[in-house]
Design a protein around this motif. Structure first.
Motif, PDB file in Angstrom:
ATOM      1  N   GLU A  13     -32.848 -15.454  16.040  1.00 13.03           N
ATOM      2  CA  GLU A  13     -31.693 -14.580  16.190  1.00 13.03           C
ATOM      3  C   GLU A  13     -30.690 -14.847  15.071  1.00 13.03           C
ATOM      4  O   GLU A  13     -30.567 -15.941  14.559  1.00 13.03           O
ATOM      5  CB  GLU A  13     -31.027 -14.826  17.547  1.00 13.03           C
ATOM      6  CG  GLU A  13     -31.897 -14.462  18.741  1.00 13.03           C
ATOM      7  CD  GLU A  13     -32.204 -12.988  18.813  1.00 13.03           C
ATOM      8  OE1 GLU A  13     -31.327 -12.186  18.411  1.00 13.03           O
ATOM      9  OE2 GLU A  13     -33.323 -12.633  19.240  1.00 13.03           O
ATOM     10  N   GLY A  14     -29.956 -13.804  14.724  1.00 16.59           N
ATOM     11  CA  GLY A  14     -28.903 -13.961  13.721  1.00 16.59           C
ATOM     12  C   GLY A  14     -29.433 -13.844  12.304  1.00 16.59           C
ATOM     13  O   GLY A  14     -30.642 -13.882  12.054  1.00 16.59           O
ATOM     14  N   GLY A  24     -32.711  -3.113   7.694  1.00 16.53           N
ATOM     15  CA  GLY A  24     -32.919  -4.545   7.465  1.00 16.53           C
ATOM     16  C   GLY A  24     -34.363  -4.955   7.628  1.00 16.53           C
ATOM     17  O   GLY A  24     -35.244  -4.144   7.926  1.00 16.53           O
ATOM     18  N   GLY A  25     -34.605  -6.236   7.434  1.00 18.54           N
ATOM     19  CA  GLY A  25     -35.950  -6.792   7.542  1.00 18.54           C
ATOM     20  C   GLY A  25     -35.935  -8.232   7.083  1.00 18.54           C
ATOM     21  O   GLY A  25     -34.887  -8.768   6.704  1.00 18.54           O
ATOM     22  N   ARG A  26     -37.100  -8.838   7.111  1.00 26.19           N
ATOM     23  CA  ARG A  26     -37.217 -10.234   6.691  1.00 26.19           C
ATOM     24  C   ARG A  26     -38.419 -10.404   5.770  1.00 26.19           C
ATOM     25  O   ARG A  26     -39.506  -9.898   6.061  1.00 26.19           O
ATOM     26  CB  ARG A  26     -37.336 -11.153   7.907  1.00 26.19           C
ATOM     27  CG  ARG A  26     -36.131 -11.024   8.829  1.00 26.19           C
ATOM     28  CD  ARG A  26     -36.063 -12.073   9.888  1.00 26.19           C
ATOM     29  NE  ARG A  26     -34.903 -11.843  10.749  1.00 26.19           N
ATOM     30  CZ  ARG A  26     -34.462 -12.678  11.670  1.00 26.19           C
ATOM     31  NH1 ARG A  26     -35.086 -13.839  11.859  1.00 26.19           N
ATOM     32  NH2 ARG A  26     -33.418 -12.380  12.403  1.00 26.19           N
ATOM     33  N   ILE A  27     -38.185 -11.124   4.690  1.00 28.54           N
ATOM     34  CA  ILE A  27     -39.245 -11.429   3.729  1.00 28.54           C
ATOM     35  C   ILE A  27     -39.338 -12.945   3.613  1.00 28.54           C
ATOM     36  O   ILE A  27     -38.324 -13.616   3.397  1.00 28.54           O
ATOM     37  CB  ILE A  27     -38.951 -10.798   2.359  1.00 28.54           C
ATOM     38  CG1 ILE A  27     -38.888  -9.268   2.476  1.00 28.54           C
ATOM     39  CG2 ILE A  27     -40.022 -11.212   1.340  1.00 28.54           C
ATOM     40  CD1 ILE A  27     -38.450  -8.562   1.201  1.00 28.54           C
ATOM     41  N   ILE A  28     -40.543 -13.456   3.771  1.00 28.58           N
ATOM     42  CA  ILE A  28     -40.761 -14.905   3.719  1.00 28.58           C
ATOM     43  C   ILE A  28     -41.860 -15.196   2.711  1.00 28.58           C
ATOM     44  O   ILE A  28     -42.981 -14.707   2.837  1.00 28.58           O
ATOM     45  CB  ILE A  28     -41.153 -15.456   5.110  1.00 28.58           C
ATOM     46  CG1 ILE A  28     -40.057 -15.136   6.130  1.00 28.58           C
ATOM     47  CG2 ILE A  28     -41.402 -16.962   5.029  1.00 28.58           C
ATOM     48  CD1 ILE A  28     -40.502 -15.261   7.557  1.00 28.58           C
ATOM     49  N   HIS A  29     -41.520 -15.987   1.699  1.00 28.37           N
ATOM     50  CA  HIS A  29     -42.495 -16.419   0.703  1.00 28.37           C
ATOM     51  C   HIS A  29     -43.033 -17.794   1.104  1.00 28.37           C
ATOM     52  O   HIS A  29     -42.254 -18.683   1.479  1.00 28.37           O
ATOM     53  CB  HIS A  29     -41.859 -16.535  -0.679  1.00 28.37           C
ATOM     54  CG  HIS A  29     -41.226 -15.271  -1.175  1.00 28.37           C
ATOM     55  ND1 HIS A  29     -41.904 -14.078  -1.232  1.00 28.37           N
ATOM     56  CD2 HIS A  29     -39.971 -15.023  -1.655  1.00 28.37           C
ATOM     57  CE1 HIS A  29     -41.104 -13.145  -1.729  1.00 28.37           C
ATOM     58  NE2 HIS A  29     -39.932 -13.697  -1.989  1.00 28.37           N
ATOM     59  N   ILE A  52     -42.662 -20.573   9.767  1.00 32.33           N
ATOM     60  CA  ILE A  52     -42.613 -19.188   9.285  1.00 32.33           C
ATOM     61  C   ILE A  52     -42.210 -18.248  10.415  1.00 32.33           C
ATOM     62  O   ILE A  52     -41.369 -17.353  10.236  1.00 32.33           O
ATOM     63  CB  ILE A  52     -43.981 -18.776   8.700  1.00 32.33           C
ATOM     64  CG1 ILE A  52     -44.306 -19.636   7.464  1.00 32.33           C
ATOM     65  CG2 ILE A  52     -43.985 -17.298   8.334  1.00 32.33           C
ATOM     66  CD1 ILE A  52     -45.740 -19.483   6.975  1.00 32.33           C
ATOM     67  N   ALA A  53     -42.809 -18.455  11.587  1.00 36.70           N
ATOM     68  CA  ALA A  53     -42.488 -17.603  12.734  1.00 36.70           C
ATOM     69  C   ALA A  53     -41.017 -17.738  13.128  1.00 36.70           C
ATOM     70  O   ALA A  53     -40.379 -16.761  13.532  1.00 36.70           O
ATOM     71  CB  ALA A  53     -43.394 -17.948  13.905  1.00 36.70           C
ATOM     72  N   PHE A  54     -40.472 -18.945  13.010  1.00 37.03           N
ATOM     73  CA  PHE A  54     -39.052 -19.138  13.299  1.00 37.03           C
ATOM     74  C   PHE A  54     -38.196 -18.293  12.368  1.00 37.03           C
ATOM     75  O   PHE A  54     -37.287 -17.570  12.811  1.00 37.03           O
ATOM     76  CB  PHE A  54     -38.680 -20.609  13.162  1.00 37.03           C
ATOM     77  CG  PHE A  54     -37.196 -20.860  13.139  1.00 37.03           C
ATOM     78  CD1 PHE A  54     -36.442 -20.768  14.303  1.00 37.03           C
ATOM     79  CD2 PHE A  54     -36.552 -21.155  11.944  1.00 37.03           C
ATOM     80  CE1 PHE A  54     -35.068 -20.968  14.273  1.00 37.03           C
ATOM     81  CE2 PHE A  54     -35.176 -21.359  11.910  1.00 37.03           C
ATOM     82  CZ  PHE A  54     -34.426 -21.267  13.078  1.00 37.03           C
ATOM     83  N   GLN A  92     -33.120 -10.446   5.139  1.00 37.78           N
ATOM     84  CA  GLN A  92     -33.145 -11.896   4.997  1.00 37.78           C
ATOM     85  C   GLN A  92     -34.360 -12.308   4.177  1.00 37.78           C
ATOM     86  O   GLN A  92     -35.482 -11.875   4.451  1.00 37.78           O
ATOM     87  CB  GLN A  92     -33.222 -12.574   6.359  1.00 37.78           C
ATOM     88  CG  GLN A  92     -31.934 -12.495   7.162  1.00 37.78           C
ATOM     89  CD  GLN A  92     -32.084 -13.148   8.511  1.00 37.78           C
ATOM     90  OE1 GLN A  92     -32.171 -12.462   9.510  1.00 37.78           O
ATOM     91  NE2 GLN A  92     -32.127 -14.469   8.538  1.00 37.78           N
ATOM     92  N   VAL A  93     -34.135 -13.158   3.192  1.00 38.65           N
ATOM     93  CA  VAL A  93     -35.219 -13.651   2.351  1.00 38.65           C
ATOM     94  C   VAL A  93     -35.178 -15.172   2.348  1.00 38.65           C
ATOM     95  O   VAL A  93     -34.165 -15.774   1.979  1.00 38.65           O
ATOM     96  CB  VAL A  93     -35.115 -13.123   0.907  1.00 38.65           C
ATOM     97  CG1 VAL A  93     -36.359 -13.521   0.109  1.00 38.65           C
ATOM     98  CG2 VAL A  93     -34.931 -11.604   0.891  1.00 38.65           C
ATOM     99  N   ASN A  94     -36.258 -15.783   2.774  1.00 37.91           N
ATOM    100  CA  ASN A  94     -36.371 -17.235   2.802  1.00 37.91           C
ATOM    101  C   ASN A  94     -37.788 -17.639   2.380  1.00 37.91           C
ATOM    102  O   ASN A  94     -38.669 -16.790   2.251  1.00 37.91           O
ATOM    103  CB  ASN A  94     -36.066 -17.777   4.201  1.00 37.91           C
ATOM    104  CG  ASN A  94     -34.616 -17.558   4.605  1.00 37.91           C
ATOM    105  OD1 ASN A  94     -33.715 -18.206   4.084  1.00 37.91           O
ATOM    106  ND2 ASN A  94     -34.381 -16.636   5.538  1.00 37.91           N
ATOM    107  N   SER A  95     -37.982 -18.919   2.175  1.00 35.67           N
ATOM    108  CA  SER A  95     -39.319 -19.412   1.839  1.00 35.67           C
ATOM    109  C   SER A  95     -39.622 -20.649   2.669  1.00 35.67           C
ATOM    110  O   SER A  95     -38.726 -21.312   3.188  1.00 35.67           O
ATOM    111  CB  SER A  95     -39.442 -19.727   0.339  1.00 35.67           C
ATOM    112  OG  SER A  95     -38.498 -20.711  -0.067  1.00 35.67           O
TER     113      SER A  95
END
Length: 248
Positions: A230-231, A131-136, A223-225, A176-179
């Motif tokens: 968690e979750g 897993g991982g997180r990508i933020i645009h 962005i840091a949030f 997780q992908v969010n912007s």
């Protein structure tokens, strides 16, 4: 040790994002174009802020192959990438009808293609990690029309749509992908830009329900949030940080 890659990290929102992630204990790989001294300074600040490790590299992410090379450099340095923050971007404000093909291609290369291909490049590592997180980093202008914004705004709208499509496809793999879409923020670049138009700052502040421009740290906190909360139930979301500009 969790590792975050932050592009456009030498100043403004990118630099403050790196510091916010450092304060949460993440190691940082900082990337920007043509600003090695500022990147070195940002790296030192991240270490002082709590990052267990930090490194930086100069990449022109608008060049084909550069986003992929950036990811490989981060993996070579740290062995993993847990968070990718696609923050790098450029602007070109003109009336519709005045844009050149070179301006069009340049904006697409940095504002959309760089995030697209960096995200693709990091997928194998994130899949291997589980897993991982990508933020645009998009923009409120991807949601609302503004004067002289018929190129930058649509590119940010495309980034928001990319967020949704990536999130839909990758959620089952733990990615997780969010912007985040900033509104009028008092970065050095914006202040200089607004200053060229008499009364522009006052006009924006009058339009904003909070009555002031945003601070880069307020976007960095959002962005840091998304990078560390968690979750995994926040997926495909565009978090607007605009002082209420788009609710009117």
């Amino acid at each position: 040790m969790r590792v975050a890659v932050v592009t456009g990290a030498s100043r403004g929102i990118g630099r403050d994002t790196a510091l916010a992630l450092a304060a949460k204990g993440l190691a940082l790989f900082l990337v920007a174009e043509g600003t090695p001294e500022e990147l070195a300074s940002a790296e030192a600040e991240c270490r002082a802020a709590g990052a267990p490790e930090a490194a930086h590299a100069v990449f022109d992410l608008g060049t084909p192959g550069a986003p992929e090379a950036m990811v490989q450099a981060a993996l070579a340095r740290f062995g993993r990438v847990d968070v990718l923050v696609n923050n790098a971007g450029i602007r070109c404000r003109k009336p519709f009808g005045a844009f050149t093909r070179a301006e069009f291609d340049g904006l697409i290369a940095v504002n959309f293609a760089a995030a697209f291909f960096a995200s693709q490049a990091v997928l194998p590592a994130m899949r291997a990690q589980g897993g991982g997180r990508i933020i645009h980093v998009a923009s409120q202008t991807g949601r609302v029309a503004m004067e002289d914004n018929s190129l930058y705004g649509p590119m940010k709208a495309a980034l928001i749509q990319l967020t949704k499509n990536m999130a839909f496809e990758l959620a089952k793999e733990g990615i997780q992908v969010n912007s985040v879409s900033p509104g009028p923020i008092a970065t050095q670049f914006n202040i200089e830009s607004y200053g060229r138009i008499p009364g522009r700052v006052e006009q924006l502040e009058g339009r904003l329900p909070v009555g002031r421009l945003g601070r880069p740290t307020e976007v960095a906190e959002a962005i840091a949030f998304l990078a560390t909360c968690e979750g995994g139930f926040i997926q495909g979301h565009d978090l607007v940080v605009d002082g209420g500009y788009t609710i009117i």
